[in-house]
Design an enzyme around this catalytic site. Structure first.
Site, PDB file in Angstrom:
ATOM      1  N   ALA A 173       8.689   2.552   4.298  1.00 47.46           N
ATOM      2  CA  ALA A 173      10.061   3.060   4.404  1.00 47.46           C
ATOM      3  C   ALA A 173      10.620   3.169   2.989  1.00 47.46           C
ATOM      4  CB  ALA A 173      10.900   2.094   5.228  1.00 47.46           C
ATOM      5  N   GLY A 222       5.869   0.763   6.606  1.00 45.98           N
ATOM      6  CA  GLY A 222       6.093   1.853   7.554  1.00 45.98           C
ATOM      7  C   GLY A 222       4.977   2.885   7.555  1.00 45.98           C
ATOM      8  N   GLU A 263       2.444   1.378   9.728  1.00 43.28           N
ATOM      9  CA  GLU A 263       3.006   1.436  11.084  1.00 43.28           C
ATOM     10  C   GLU A 263       2.898   2.848  11.660  1.00 43.28           C
ATOM     11  OE1 GLU A 263       6.545  -0.520   9.620  1.00 43.28           O
ATOM     12  OE2 GLU A 263       6.378  -2.019  11.202  1.00 43.28           O
ATOM     13  N   GLU A 286       6.202  -6.239   3.381  1.00 37.51           N
ATOM     14  CA  GLU A 286       7.600  -6.553   3.730  1.00 37.51           C
ATOM     15  C   GLU A 286       8.049  -7.958   3.333  1.00 37.51           C
ATOM     16  OE1 GLU A 286       5.713  -4.612   5.519  1.00 37.51           O
ATOM     17  OE2 GLU A 286       6.901  -3.028   6.459  1.00 37.51           O
TER      18      GLU A 286
HETATM   19  N1  COA Z   1      10.278   3.310  -1.205  1.00 39.97           N
HETATM   20  C1  COA Z   1      10.856   4.005  -2.184  1.00 39.97           C
HETATM   21  N2  COA Z   1      10.207   4.420  -3.279  1.00 39.97           N
HETATM   22  C2  COA Z   1       8.905   4.131  -3.368  1.00 39.97           C
HETATM   23  C3  COA Z   1       8.226   3.404  -2.386  1.00 39.97           C
HETATM   24  C4  COA Z   1       8.981   2.988  -1.259  1.00 39.97           C
HETATM   25  N3  COA Z   1       8.417   2.316  -0.239  1.00 39.97           N
HETATM   26  N4  COA Z   1       6.930   3.252  -2.770  1.00 39.97           N
HETATM   27  C5  COA Z   1       6.820   3.861  -3.955  1.00 39.97           C
HETATM   28  N5  COA Z   1       8.000   4.400  -4.332  1.00 39.97           N
HETATM   29  C6  COA Z   1       8.300   5.158  -5.546  1.00 39.97           C
HETATM   30  C7  COA Z   1       8.434   4.268  -6.756  1.00 39.97           C
HETATM   31  O1  COA Z   1       9.718   3.687  -6.806  1.00 39.97           O
HETATM   32  C8  COA Z   1       8.175   5.256  -7.856  1.00 39.97           C
HETATM   33  O2  COA Z   1       9.323   6.039  -8.033  1.00 39.97           O
HETATM   34  P1  COA Z   1       9.889   6.366  -9.523  1.00 39.97           P
HETATM   35  O3  COA Z   1       8.751   7.087 -10.191  1.00 39.97           O
HETATM   36  O4  COA Z   1      11.079   7.197  -9.286  1.00 39.97           O
HETATM   37  O5  COA Z   1      10.160   5.023 -10.151  1.00 39.97           O
HETATM   38  C9  COA Z   1       7.118   6.159  -7.272  1.00 39.97           C
HETATM   39  O6  COA Z   1       7.213   6.010  -5.844  1.00 39.97           O
HETATM   40  C10 COA Z   1       5.716   5.808  -7.684  1.00 39.97           C
HETATM   41  O7  COA Z   1       5.474   4.446  -7.384  1.00 39.97           O
HETATM   42  P2  COA Z   1       4.948   3.373  -8.442  1.00 39.97           P
HETATM   43  O8  COA Z   1       5.394   2.023  -7.974  1.00 39.97           O
HETATM   44  O9  COA Z   1       5.330   3.782  -9.816  1.00 39.97           O
HETATM   45  O10 COA Z   1       3.359   3.539  -8.264  1.00 39.97           O
HETATM   46  P3  COA Z   1       2.249   2.433  -8.559  1.00 39.97           P
HETATM   47  O11 COA Z   1       0.958   3.159  -8.482  1.00 39.97           O
HETATM   48  O12 COA Z   1       2.573   1.667  -9.765  1.00 39.97           O
HETATM   49  O13 COA Z   1       2.350   1.428  -7.314  1.00 39.97           O
HETATM   50  C11 COA Z   1       2.568   0.827  -4.985  1.00 39.97           C
HETATM   51  C12 COA Z   1       2.025   1.838  -6.007  1.00 39.97           C
HETATM   52  C13 COA Z   1       2.356   1.442  -3.615  1.00 39.97           C
HETATM   53  C14 COA Z   1       1.784  -0.495  -5.086  1.00 39.97           C
HETATM   54  C15 COA Z   1       4.078   0.571  -5.257  1.00 39.97           C
HETATM   55  O14 COA Z   1       4.746   1.811  -5.339  1.00 39.97           O
HETATM   56  C16 COA Z   1       4.762  -0.233  -4.173  1.00 39.97           C
HETATM   57  O15 COA Z   1       4.593  -1.442  -4.116  1.00 39.97           O
HETATM   58  N6  COA Z   1       5.573   0.438  -3.326  1.00 39.97           N
HETATM   59  C17 COA Z   1       6.357  -0.233  -2.314  1.00 39.97           C
HETATM   60  C18 COA Z   1       5.528  -0.523  -1.092  1.00 39.97           C
HETATM   61  C19 COA Z   1       6.337  -1.279  -0.067  1.00 39.97           C
HETATM   62  O16 COA Z   1       6.835  -2.350  -0.310  1.00 39.97           O
HETATM   63  N7  COA Z   1       6.433  -0.681   1.131  1.00 39.97           N
HETATM   64  C20 COA Z   1       7.089  -1.299   2.246  1.00 39.97           C
HETATM   65  C21 COA Z   1       8.521  -0.963   2.285  1.00 39.97           C
HETATM   66  S1  COA Z   1       9.338  -1.815   3.606  1.00 39.97           S
END
Ligand code: COA
Length: 260
Positions: free
Chosen positions: A66, A112, A115, A135
């Site tokens: 999400a 999500g 999910e 989460e």
């Molecule tokens: N919601 C909003 N934005 C998200 C996102 C999410 N769930 N997952 C990634 N993004 C965005 C990042 O904020 C970033 O945006 P920006 O360039 O404007 O800063 C962009 O996507 C790229 O992500 P980034 O974190 O730079 O890539 P990475 O390769 O370093 O890391 C992940 C990849 C997937 C490990 C990391 O993005 C992450 O942990 N995301 C969140 C996952 C999460 O917690 N999901 C559950 C949500 S309830």
């Protein structure tokens, strides 16, 4: 409806839906959820669409969860609303969809995103895919059905482990655990999905729809799956597809199902 974050393409009677926010790793914001819902509603009435494949844009992420930025300042009530709207519009909606939905997991499937994949009827993942529930690292729990569907797929023990550690698992482990049906290379991912949909497309759409309904009934605590099966098995005998399927068998030819 014009979609900004949801791309669609029909290929051999299969609707390929691509979640398209690659700069946000295809995170599900409110607009994407609306667009995805509308797309699914429209496709349900299209007789020529026999199956759906859902994937993510780019080669890094299926859906990274999400959209965290959207719910950062939510109240308790808004959090509850976010979850129930998601269940209604996407996750329960897909699980109970009348046509088979396959998740083509092409990279991160987190929160999500996982999910979404789990709400689909089948999951095929590429060998770079990473799946998990981050989460609890954010101080929340999975709210789009993850706490329930994960245990159904991998068992309670593995579900506890994945959710409370927030560890990501790779595609071979996900396959071993029963979380995904197949693992392929990235290049072969969609082909593998099409291989499955090609088989489904030769079968009776009515019977496929009924099979989805009855399998789901077994996971619905309000229903007795066996009773639903008896009822629906009986109803099958009244369908044109059944008459055609049996006739084709006896005439030693391929059935030409009309889906009624
Ligand atoms: N919601 C909003 N934005 C998200 C996102 C999410 N769930 N997952 C990634 N993004 C965005 C990042 O904020 C970033 O945006 P920006 O360039 O404007 O800063 C962009 O996507 C790229 O992500 P980034 O974190 O730079 O890539 P990475 O390769 O370093 O890391 C992940 C990849 C997937 C490990 C990391 O993005 C992450 O942990 N995301 C969140 C996952 C999460 O917690 N999901 C559950 C949500 S309830």
């Amino acid at each position: 409806m014009t979609s900004e974050y949801v791309l669609t393409e029909i290929k051999n009677g299969v609707l390929v839906i691509t979640i398209n926010r690659p700069d946000k790793l295809n995170a599900l914001n409110r607009q994407t959820i609306e667009e995805l819902h509308e797309t699914l509603v429209e496709a349900e009435n299209e007789k020529d669409i026999r199956a759906i494949i859902i994937t993510g844009s780019g080669n890094k992420s299926f859906v990274a969860g999400a959209d965290i930025s959207e719910f950062a300042a939510f109240s308790i009530e808004q959090g509850k609303q976010l979850s129930s709207t998601g269940h209604f519009k996407i996750f329960n909606f897909i699980e109970n969809y009348s046509k088979p939905v396959i998740a083509a997991v092409n990279g991160f499937a987190l929160g999500g995103g996982l999910e979404l994949a789990m709400a689909c009827h089948l999951r095929v993942a590429s060998d770079n895919a990473k799946m998990g529930f981050p989460e609890v690292s954010l101080g929340v729990i999975p709210g789009y059905g993850g706490t329930q569907r994960l245990a159904q797929l991998v068992g309670k023990g593995k579900a506890f482990e994945m959710i409370v550690t927030a560890d990501m698992i790779n595609a071979p482990d996900a396959f071993k655990w029963g979380l995904i049906n197949h693992v392929t290379t990235q290049e072969e991912l969609l082909n593998k999905c099409f291989e499955i949909t090609a088989k489904i497309s030769t079968k009776s759409p009515t019977a496929v729809k009924t099979a989805i309904k009855v399998i789901n009934a077994g996971y619905n605590t309000q229903l007795n799956g066996y009773e639903v099966e008896i009822e629906e098995f009986g109803k099958s005998f009244g369908t044109t597809d059944f008459k055609e399927g049996v006739k084709a068998f006896l005439e030693k030819r391929k059935a030409n199902f009309k889906g009624n």
